[in-house]
Design a protein around this motif. Structure first.
Motif, PDB file in Angstrom:
ATOM      1  N   PHE A  23       4.722  48.499  23.276  1.00 31.29           N
ATOM      2  CA  PHE A  23       6.180  48.372  23.281  1.00 31.29           C
ATOM      3  C   PHE A  23       6.766  49.449  24.191  1.00 31.29           C
ATOM      4  N   ASP A  24       7.708  49.023  25.040  1.00 30.87           N
ATOM      5  CA  ASP A  24       8.360  49.990  25.924  1.00 30.87           C
ATOM      6  C   ASP A  24       9.553  50.620  25.218  1.00 30.87           C
ATOM      7  N   ALA A  25      10.328  51.417  25.942  1.00 33.30           N
ATOM      8  CA  ALA A  25      11.465  52.123  25.348  1.00 33.30           C
ATOM      9  C   ALA A  25      12.548  51.169  24.868  1.00 33.30           C
ATOM     10  N   GLN A  26      12.638  49.976  25.446  1.00 34.95           N
ATOM     11  CA  GLN A  26      13.640  48.997  25.024  1.00 34.95           C
ATOM     12  C   GLN A  26      13.152  48.121  23.866  1.00 34.95           C
ATOM     13  N   GLY A  27      11.921  48.318  23.419  1.00 35.46           N
ATOM     14  CA  GLY A  27      11.384  47.562  22.300  1.00 35.46           C
ATOM     15  C   GLY A  27      10.754  46.240  22.663  1.00 35.46           C
ATOM     16  N   GLU A  28      10.550  45.960  23.947  1.00 32.77           N
ATOM     17  CA  GLU A  28       9.925  44.709  24.353  1.00 32.77           C
ATOM     18  C   GLU A  28       8.417  44.856  24.313  1.00 32.77           C
ATOM     19  N   ALA A  29       7.750  43.847  23.758  1.00 27.34           N
ATOM     20  CA  ALA A  29       6.303  43.895  23.568  1.00 27.34           C
ATOM     21  C   ALA A  29       5.586  43.302  24.771  1.00 27.34           C
ATOM     22  N   ALA A  30       4.398  43.856  25.045  1.00 25.02           N
ATOM     23  CA  ALA A  30       3.532  43.367  26.111  1.00 25.02           C
ATOM     24  C   ALA A  30       2.089  43.574  25.663  1.00 25.02           C
ATOM     25  N   PRO A  31       1.143  42.786  26.184  1.00 30.20           N
ATOM     26  CA  PRO A  31      -0.255  42.960  25.788  1.00 30.20           C
ATOM     27  C   PRO A  31      -0.770  44.356  26.133  1.00 30.20           C
ATOM     28  N   GLY A  32      -1.517  44.943  25.197  1.00 27.87           N
ATOM     29  CA  GLY A  32      -2.126  46.248  25.404  1.00 27.87           C
ATOM     30  C   GLY A  32      -3.631  46.129  25.493  1.00 27.87           C
ATOM     31  N   GLY A  33      -4.292  47.289  25.615  1.00 30.39           N
ATOM     32  CA  GLY A  33      -5.739  47.279  25.759  1.00 30.39           C
ATOM     33  C   GLY A  33      -6.357  48.606  25.415  1.00 30.39           C
ATOM     34  N   ALA A  34      -7.597  48.782  25.864  1.00 31.68           N
ATOM     35  CA  ALA A  34      -8.352  49.994  25.550  1.00 31.68           C
ATOM     36  C   ALA A  34      -7.704  51.228  26.157  1.00 31.68           C
ATOM     37  N   ALA A  35      -7.061  51.093  27.320  1.00 31.96           N
ATOM     38  CA  ALA A  35      -6.403  52.238  27.938  1.00 31.96           C
ATOM     39  C   ALA A  35      -5.262  52.758  27.075  1.00 31.96           C
ATOM     40  N   ASP A  36      -4.541  51.866  26.440  1.00 30.92           N
ATOM     41  CA  ASP A  36      -3.468  52.287  25.534  1.00 30.92           C
ATOM     42  C   ASP A  36      -4.042  52.960  24.292  1.00 30.92           C
ATOM     43  N   LEU A  37      -5.183  52.497  23.806  1.00 27.58           N
ATOM     44  CA  LEU A  37      -5.814  53.136  22.661  1.00 27.58           C
ATOM     45  C   LEU A  37      -6.258  54.553  23.007  1.00 27.58           C
ATOM     46  N   ALA A  38      -6.712  54.765  24.236  1.00 33.62           N
ATOM     47  CA  ALA A  38      -7.148  56.104  24.638  1.00 33.62           C
ATOM     48  C   ALA A  38      -5.983  57.080  24.676  1.00 33.62           C
ATOM     49  N   ARG A  39      -4.780  56.604  24.951  1.00 32.68           N
ATOM     50  CA  ARG A  39      -3.606  57.479  25.003  1.00 32.68           C
ATOM     51  C   ARG A  39      -2.866  57.530  23.666  1.00 32.68           C
ATOM     52  N   LEU A  40      -3.443  56.979  22.621  1.00 30.78           N
ATOM     53  CA  LEU A  40      -2.763  56.909  21.332  1.00 30.78           C
ATOM     54  C   LEU A  40      -2.502  58.316  20.789  1.00 30.78           C
ATOM     55  N   GLY A  41      -1.277  58.565  20.366  1.00 31.77           N
ATOM     56  CA  GLY A  41      -0.899  59.862  19.827  1.00 31.77           C
ATOM     57  C   GLY A  41      -0.360  60.830  20.845  1.00 31.77           C
ATOM     58  N   GLN A  42      -0.463  60.519  22.149  1.00 30.51           N
ATOM     59  CA  GLN A  42       0.064  61.395  23.187  1.00 30.51           C
ATOM     60  C   GLN A  42       1.552  61.133  23.402  1.00 30.51           C
ATOM     61  N   PRO A  43       2.298  62.159  23.828  1.00 27.56           N
ATOM     62  CA  PRO A  43       3.739  61.965  24.047  1.00 27.56           C
ATOM     63  C   PRO A  43       3.996  60.909  25.113  1.00 27.56           C
ATOM     64  N   GLY A  44       5.022  60.134  24.908  1.00 21.16           N
ATOM     65  CA  GLY A  44       5.374  59.097  25.866  1.00 21.16           C
ATOM     66  C   GLY A  44       6.390  58.155  25.269  1.00 21.16           C
ATOM     67  N   GLU A  45       6.903  57.273  26.101  1.00 20.64           N
ATOM     68  CA  GLU A  45       7.887  56.299  25.647  1.00 20.64           C
ATOM     69  C   GLU A  45       7.183  55.113  25.006  1.00 20.64           C
ATOM     70  N   GLY A  46       7.880  54.516  24.053  1.00 22.87           N
ATOM     71  CA  GLY A  46       7.347  53.333  23.403  1.00 22.87           C
ATOM     72  C   GLY A  46       6.269  53.678  22.379  1.00 22.87           C
ATOM     73  N   PHE A  47       5.577  52.639  21.920  1.00 23.31           N
ATOM     74  CA  PHE A  47       4.508  52.839  20.946  1.00 23.31           C
ATOM     75  C   PHE A  47       3.533  51.678  21.044  1.00 23.31           C
ATOM     76  N   LEU A  48       2.405  51.801  20.327  1.00 19.97           N
ATOM     77  CA  LEU A  48       1.325  50.816  20.370  1.00 19.97           C
ATOM     78  C   LEU A  48       1.085  50.264  18.962  1.00 19.97           C
ATOM     79  N   TRP A  49       0.888  48.932  18.883  1.00 20.66           N
ATOM     80  CA  TRP A  49       0.530  48.284  17.610  1.00 20.66           C
ATOM     81  C   TRP A  49      -0.878  47.734  17.729  1.00 20.66           C
ATOM     82  N   LEU A  50      -1.773  48.262  16.916  1.00 16.38           N
ATOM     83  CA  LEU A  50      -3.139  47.776  16.815  1.00 16.38           C
ATOM     84  C   LEU A  50      -3.301  47.047  15.490  1.00 16.38           C
ATOM     85  N   HIS A  51      -3.847  45.847  15.547  1.00 17.31           N
ATOM     86  CA  HIS A  51      -4.106  45.082  14.322  1.00 17.31           C
ATOM     87  C   HIS A  51      -5.611  44.858  14.222  1.00 17.31           C
TER      88      HIS A  51
END
Length: 363
Positions: A23-51
């Protein structure tokens, strides 16, 4: 047909992961991947949803390697659970909520626990079977719904869970309506199994709603910290969700009270039917009692019995049985025993032994 924009998110390159959404700063969702998991918990805009799929043996090792999770959050995602709960510590919210399983035909009556962990920049959920609220949330995001924070995603998911409980509560109410119609028509035997099934569903829903309401209410008890934005967002989210669940809990209480009233009415109707049948049986037994006595009397193997030497003895004995039964019937009608309801209505009540006379005003 609505196009699912997040179809690619169903095929992440993460072992044991059902989908990953960024999810970006505006709350719009887009497909994520392993690269987003590697940055999980680091400062940045938006957030990641893992199911995560706990039925996949690869899911637990992946969860264990996520450094942003605490031991409490890992336990909430992976350990067995038998009740709904929420915990808030180290700026992480973790816990489990009871949800209904979703099949190809839609929501099912079977339930399971949806586990989750919420932190700054991520929302991680895990389940063993497809859950209704999770699938509905992902479909809504695929149609363009936006959420700007992990707590907003949690609120959206919980709202869908509450909406499903409301739908099931309405179904139970309709079942009670059908039972009430049967009771009004006097078909208590048909209403009995339907009422039992509806009461069973109502009890299960009441337990789930009560547990959900008490669980969400704990989020409102976190310590007030005006400078902590996470605490404030969590408290505001909890307040809105608690308001919804309390309204649903009150509806469930009214349904349970209605179920008890219907059960009492059903028991009264069944008792009335039983009494009517016992009354008929008693009347028939009483009418046949003289005939039984006559046949027993003439059935004695003794000398000098009446009509024993007569050619028409059987006819005389039969006439005597009928006359005895008729005499008993006349006595029962005179005593008001053949129609107890009308006899009860015609019976004079205390204080009404005679016609009322005007009061003597000449004092």
């Amino acid at each position: 047909m609505t196009i699912d924009r997040l179809k690619d998110a169903l095929h992440p390159d993460i072992p044991g992961c059902l989908w990953a959404l960024r999810f970006d700063a505006q709350g719009e969702a887009a497909p994520g991947g392993a690269a987003d998991l590697a940055r999980l918990g680091q400062p940045g805009e938006g957030f990641l949803w893992l199911h995560m799929d706990l039925a996949d043996v690869r899911a637990r090792p992946v969860i264990a390697r996520i450094g942003a999770l605490t031991e409490t959050a890992r336990a909430a995602l992976c350990d067995p659970v038998d009740h709904q709960y929420l915990e808030y510590s180290d700026r992480l919210v973790s816990g489990a909520l009871l949800d209904h399983e979703r099949t190809l035909a839609g929501p099912a009556s079977r339930t399971d626990y949806l586990r989750f962990a919420i932190g700054d920049g991520f929302f991680i959920s895990a389940r063993r079977r497809p859950m209704t609220s999770v699938e509905t949330t992902r479909n809504a995001l695929g149609r363009g719904a936006r959420v700007d924070t992990p707590f907003a995603l949690f609120e959206l998911m919980t709202d869908f869970l509450i909406d499903e409980l409301v739908r099931m509560t309405n179904d139970v109410g309709l079942a009670f309506d059908r039972v009430e119609d049967l009771l009004i028509d006097g078909r208590g035997r048909e209403a009995r199994p339907k009422l039992g099934a509806a009461r069973r569903d109502a009890v299960r829903l009441a337990r789930q709603v009560g547990g959900l309401a008490s669980t969400l209410a704990r989020l409102e008890t976190i310590e007030e910290d005006p400078e902590e934005r996470t605490d404030n967002d969590l408290r505001e989210t909890a307040a809105r969700l608690v308001q919804h669940t309390e309204a649903l809990a009150r509806e469930m209480l009214s349904l349970q009270e209605r179920a008890r009233l219907l059960q009492d009415e059903l028991n009264a109707l069944l008792n009335l039917e039983t009494n009517d049948r016992l009354y008929v049986l008693t009347v028939v037994t009483t009418l046949l009692l003289p005939a039984t006595f006559v046949t027993g009397f003439f059935g004695m193997n003794l000398k000098n019995l009446p009509f024993s030497e007569s050619e028409e003895g059987t006819v005389y004995a039969t006439i005597l049985c009928v006359l005895a039964a008729g005499a008993v019937l006349i006595l029962m009608r005179r005593w008001g025993l053949t129609n107890p309801r009308e006899a009860e209505e015609d019976r004079p009540r205390p204080g009404a032994s005679g016609p009322s006379r005007p009061a003597d005003t000449n004092l």
